[in-house]
Motif scaffolding. Sequence first.
Motif, mmCIF file in Angstrom:
data_model
loop_
_atom_site.group_PDB
_atom_site.id
_atom_site.type_symbol
_atom_site.label_atom_id
_atom_site.label_comp_id
_atom_site.label_asym_id
_atom_site.label_seq_id
_atom_site.Cartn_x
_atom_site.Cartn_y
_atom_site.Cartn_z
ATOM 1 N N VAL A 315 0.821 -1.220 0.000
ATOM 2 C CA VAL A 315 0.000 0.000 0.000
ATOM 3 C C VAL A 315 0.852 1.266 0.000
ATOM 4 C CG1 VAL A 315 -1.883 -1.171 1.191
ATOM 5 C CG2 VAL A 315 -0.176 0.072 2.529
ATOM 6 N N ALA A 316 2.172 1.089 -0.041
ATOM 7 C CA ALA A 316 3.046 2.269 -0.059
ATOM 8 C C ALA A 316 2.765 3.101 -1.314
ATOM 9 C CB ALA A 316 4.502 1.835 -0.019
ATOM 10 N N ASN A 317 2.753 4.409 -1.151
ATOM 11 C CA ASN A 317 2.602 5.356 -2.245
ATOM 12 C C ASN A 317 1.227 5.291 -2.917
ATOM 13 O OD1 ASN A 317 5.344 6.154 -1.859
ATOM 14 N ND2 ASN A 317 5.965 4.320 -3.024
ATOM 15 N N ILE A 318 0.211 4.739 -2.217
ATOM 16 C CA ILE A 318 -1.159 4.721 -2.734
ATOM 17 C C ILE A 318 -1.977 5.677 -1.886
ATOM 18 C CG2 ILE A 318 -3.216 3.332 -3.173
ATOM 19 C CD1 ILE A 318 -1.433 0.902 -3.483
ATOM 20 N N LEU A 319 -2.665 6.607 -2.542
ATOM 21 C CA LEU A 319 -3.468 7.607 -1.840
ATOM 22 C C LEU A 319 -4.916 7.557 -2.328
ATOM 23 C CD1 LEU A 319 -0.460 9.165 -2.448
ATOM 24 C CD2 LEU A 319 -1.502 10.589 -0.657
ATOM 25 N N THR A 338 0.271 6.119 -6.758
ATOM 26 C CA THR A 338 -0.982 5.590 -7.287
ATOM 27 C C THR A 338 -2.141 6.281 -6.541
ATOM 28 O OG1 THR A 338 0.014 3.443 -7.772
ATOM 29 C CG2 THR A 338 -2.405 3.537 -7.595
ATOM 30 N N PHE A 339 -3.140 6.685 -7.326
ATOM 31 C CA PHE A 339 -4.292 7.394 -6.743
ATOM 32 C C PHE A 339 -5.570 6.616 -7.073
ATOM 33 C CE2 PHE A 339 -0.943 10.417 -7.555
ATOM 34 C CZ PHE A 339 -0.866 11.129 -6.364
ATOM 35 N N ILE A 340 -6.379 6.417 -6.064
ATOM 36 C CA ILE A 340 -7.608 5.649 -6.238
ATOM 37 C C ILE A 340 -8.758 6.476 -5.673
ATOM 38 C CG2 ILE A 340 -8.834 3.504 -5.675
ATOM 39 C CD1 ILE A 340 -6.166 2.184 -5.255
ATOM 40 N N THR A 341 -9.873 6.521 -6.443
ATOM 41 C CA THR A 341 -11.053 7.241 -5.974
ATOM 42 C C THR A 341 -11.909 6.297 -5.126
ATOM 43 O OG1 THR A 341 -12.468 6.637 -7.826
ATOM 44 C CG2 THR A 341 -11.049 8.556 -8.120
ATOM 45 N N ARG A 348 -2.317 5.637 -12.269
ATOM 46 C CA ARG A 348 -0.910 5.369 -11.926
ATOM 47 C C ARG A 348 0.000 5.907 -13.022
ATOM 48 N NH1 ARG A 348 -0.815 -0.156 -11.677
ATOM 49 N NH2 ARG A 348 -1.390 -0.139 -9.456
ATOM 50 N N GLY A 349 1.083 6.594 -12.625
ATOM 51 C CA GLY A 349 2.142 7.036 -13.545
ATOM 52 C C GLY A 349 1.733 8.126 -14.512
ATOM 53 N N GLY A 350 0.544 8.656 -14.384
ATOM 54 C CA GLY A 350 0.099 9.697 -15.276
ATOM 55 C C GLY A 350 -0.383 9.173 -16.614
#
Length: 465
Positions: A315-319, A338-341, A348-350
């Motif tokens: 879960v590191a670097n996941i917001l 990584t961004f999750i709604t 992820r990564g743009g």
Amino acid sequence: QLEKDSAEQQILVESLTAEHENLALEFATIDEQFAAAEGHRQEQEQIGASKKKEAEETESQAETARKRLFTTGSDLEKARSSANFAEQRLSELASELERISLERAERETFLETARDEKVLASEKTLLAKREAEELRARSKEISEQINSKNRDLQEQRRESSRIGSEQAKLRATLSALEEQKRRHENSSKGVKSVFQDILPSNQDLEPLVKGTLADLLEVDPGMETVAETALGRFLDLILTKSASSHIALSDALKAGASGRAAFADMLRLSTLADPAKTFEAPAALASQIRGPLANFVRLQAEADSEANSVLTHLVANILVVENANAAAELSSLFPQHTFITTEGELFRGGWYMEGGDRSSVSGSYVGRNREIAELAEKVEAAATQFEAMQIHLQSIEEDIQNLEIERRTCEESHRNKQAEISAFVGEEASLQARLQEAERALNRFNQDSSRLEMERDRLHAQEKE
């Protein structure tokens, strides 16, 4: 009074005696006068003619005196006889009146005692009736309480049955979920083969395997879809304590053509550096960020401490962010994160996005542990409630038994009190009969006393005459 009457009779007798003596003296005087007249007649025959008439008159007076003396003696004798009879009768009357007075006093004493006893019997009867009424009312009250308790008991039994059925349903659901978790029914074919076939037949490998990540994961309510989207296939990651078991498990899967599985060495992973990278959200987007995923997921308390390193790494670097637009913009700005709604859209990564229908990431898989925990709590709560209900039912049944005993005691006491009332009523009736008989006897004594007193007054009147 009799003594006074006797004294008066005695005075009358003495008066008659004195009159008799006076008459006797007068008679003697007349005799003397007659003798003197005779001598004077002899001496004075010449005046006899003149005196003859006087002598005849004197003789007539003497004869009258003799008759009066005889009559007086006869009257005196009659008076003495009458006085003696009156005195004797008065004595008898005095004795009779004294006897009647004593017997009347006894009857009056008996009558007073009988009245007191009758009043006491009446009071006892009233008290017994009042106590009997109180016992009847108490028995009725207890019957109402028993009926109320029985209704409460039936209601509680229905509630207990409902809770028992609910508890059984919860247990059945819990058992089904635990069995699904134990057999990994929602996992891939390879994972199911490891836990259903390989480990049971290889006892040396079983202690090295701690389960899958999904088996140990806890997710905050509302974050299930986010967690399933973020972790994806890593949820079926089999956690081990040694990498040496990985090849053996993989070989077993190949040998049985049982599918594929992924493995993670917890001990090895715990020695690696923390992969988390620094992140500081732009001010314009800060309000759209809910926080790191690590804030919303964790392992169960009974999990090994080494297993935390696996979750930390994954879960590191996941917001977590509020919406897709913010997630897309942040992904472009921070490609290493990584961004999750909250709707399960992953950026992820743009350049990478995952989204669409949520049916495949509904969150039920990662929410199973919480559901099991909640069901376990519900089962325990239902068991506690059921046990409390059973105790309450037992208490109600004991109350009913105690009330039944008390009611039987009241009914028995009421029957005894009714018998006691009957005895008191019989005693009161007997006393009433005795009281009436005593009153009649007292009336007879009063009548006898009045009759004797009238006779005594008549005798006194005769003595006075």
